[in-house]
Design an enzyme around this catalytic site. Structure first.
Site, short mmCIF file in Angstrom:
data_model
loop_
_atom_site.label_atom_id
_atom_site.label_comp_id
_atom_site.label_asym_id
_atom_site.label_seq_id
_atom_site.Cartn_x
_atom_site.Cartn_y
_atom_site.Cartn_z
N ASP A 263 35.28 46.88 40.13
CA ASP A 263 36.43 47.78 40.12
C ASP A 263 36.17 48.99 39.22
O ASP A 263 35.74 48.86 38.07
CB ASP A 263 37.68 47.04 39.61
CG ASP A 263 38.14 45.96 40.57
OD1 ASP A 263 37.78 46.04 41.75
OD2 ASP A 263 38.84 45.03 40.13
N ARG B 39 49.79 38.11 35.87
CA ARG B 39 49.77 39.12 36.92
C ARG B 39 49.79 38.47 38.30
O ARG B 39 50.50 38.91 39.20
CB ARG B 39 48.55 40.04 36.76
CG ARG B 39 48.71 41.04 35.64
CD ARG B 39 47.56 42.00 35.57
NE ARG B 39 46.35 41.36 35.07
CZ ARG B 39 45.18 41.99 34.94
NH1 ARG B 39 45.05 43.25 35.30
NH2 ARG B 39 44.13 41.35 34.46
N ASP C 214 29.55 45.96 37.34
CA ASP C 214 30.98 45.72 37.48
C ASP C 214 31.38 46.24 38.86
O ASP C 214 30.65 47.01 39.48
CB ASP C 214 31.72 46.46 36.37
CG ASP C 214 33.22 46.36 36.50
OD1 ASP C 214 33.73 45.27 36.81
OD2 ASP C 214 33.90 47.40 36.33
N GLY D 234 35.76 40.72 37.07
CA GLY D 234 36.96 39.95 36.75
C GLY D 234 37.96 39.97 37.89
O GLY D 234 39.06 39.43 37.77
N GLU E 43 40.90 49.90 41.44
CA GLU E 43 41.10 48.65 40.71
C GLU E 43 41.77 47.69 41.68
O GLU E 43 42.93 47.86 42.03
CB GLU E 43 41.97 48.88 39.48
CG GLU E 43 41.28 49.58 38.34
CD GLU E 43 40.28 48.70 37.61
OE1 GLU E 43 40.46 47.46 37.59
OE2 GLU E 43 39.31 49.25 37.06
N LYS F 212 32.06 37.79 31.36
CA LYS F 212 30.92 38.50 31.94
C LYS F 212 29.63 38.21 31.18
O LYS F 212 28.56 38.10 31.78
CB LYS F 212 31.21 40.00 31.99
CG LYS F 212 32.29 40.36 33.00
CD LYS F 212 32.51 41.85 33.14
CE LYS F 212 33.58 42.15 34.17
NZ LYS F 212 33.81 43.59 34.35
#
Length: 315
Positions: free
Chosen positions: A115, A158, A113, A203, A122, A251
């Site tokens: 972040d 977002r 991953d 993501g 993040e 993922k």
């Protein structure tokens, strides 16, 4: 606007599909992308190709290894500051560290991953803060964590709040370089010496992650992340909903695609801080939770292996 063009290998084209034309530097000419050009009421899609090999030089210079007594290593380049790995005992949150180290030795493919794992920040939260939308995005994120919407809907909402332009992203990358987590470089180097393939599965957005991948010498063909679209004037136009990482369970789907690249049944490890990382196992063969930047209580509870310092799983 600054699209970059090249020719994609068929295998990478099948994996990445339609990608975004965005870069941290208008001078770069080697990244894969696809961009929506809006003219009046019609839109023309321009297809370009994503870089599938390492660039001649990263957008931000990777940190040089230096012997310094201070906590933070610095460099004259714009790329990130590494946080020095702690030499103290592992916090009580860590679980089965020695076993994690041993199972990681067996991994032939290691997916990280990004972040709060590879980097301390993040990305979407930092970008929202930079664009003056931090509190609004934080409120929506809290709502989404309650299960009121799908991952893709939360991502869409977002982004509709932030509406980042190409100019804003360029300036954000210049003024807010990411911070690479302590021990990451050393762990990746050791995994490579063990003949493991390294992938980034996120993501987040490829335009924010590519400088990090460059600094860690990870080919962009080994990056799975979301893609942004922009209008001809550089304003935000949406994101690629066909990318597997834009959806719930994405993922895991990315890991299936990675496994499909190889004819043999290679052992795949997933390392990350979040539930989306934990839920990617299976299809990943093993999962190591990481809490060096942010501890997700449910991940720490459910993970078989959990570490808070990458230096602890070096061998």
């Amino acid at each position: 606007m600054f699209q970059r063009t090249s020719t994609l290998l068929p295998s990478c084209r099948a994996l990445f599909g339609s990608l975004v034309a965005i870069s941290a530097s208008s001078e770069s000419t080697t990244t894969t992308a696809s961009s929506v050009i809006a003219t009046g009421t019609s839109a023309q899609e321009i297809h370009t190709a994503r870089r599938n090999s390492l660039p001649a030089a990263p957008i931000f210079k990777p940190l040089l290894k230096q012997q310094q007594p201070s906590h933070t290593l610095t460099t004259t380049g714009k790329m990130t500051n590494d946080r020095a790995a702690s030499t103290g005992p592992a916090p009580v949150l860590a679980k089965r560290i020695a076993e994690a180290r041993e199972v990681l030795k067996s991994a032939q493919i290691v997916c990280f991953d990004v972040d709060s794992t590879i980097i301390t920040e993040e990305g979407i939260d930092e970008l929202a803060q930079y664009c003056g939308k931090g509190s609004e995005v934080a409120a929506l994120t809290k709502e989404a964590m309650g299960g009121s919407m799908t991952f893709q809907e939360a991502l869409r909402r977002r982004l509709d709040i932030i509406k980042p332009s190409q100019r804003q992203i360029r300036e954000f990358l210049k003024t807010h370089p990411s911070t690479i987590s302590g021990g990451v470089r050393e762990l990746i180097d050791q995994l490579r010496r063990n003949s493991a393939e390294i992938y980034l599965v996120s993501g987040g957005f490829d335009c924010l992650i590519e400088p990090v991948a460059d600094a860690l010498e990870i080919p962009l063909c080994n990056l799975f992340a979301n893609k942004l679209y922009f209008h001809f004037n550089g304003s935000y136009a949406g994101f690629d909903t066909n990318q597997v990482t834009s959806k719930s369970g994405g993922k895991g789907e990315a890991i299936k695609l990675i496994k499909g690249r190889f004819n043999s049944n290679k052992v795949v490890a997933m390392i990350g801080d979040g539930m989306t990382d934990l839920e990617a196992c299976p299809p990943a063969d093993l999962f190591i939770g990481y809490g060096g930047n942010a501890v997700r209580e449910e991940v720490q509870k459910r993970a078989t292996y959990y570490v808070t310092n990458f230096a602890d799983i070096l061998w």
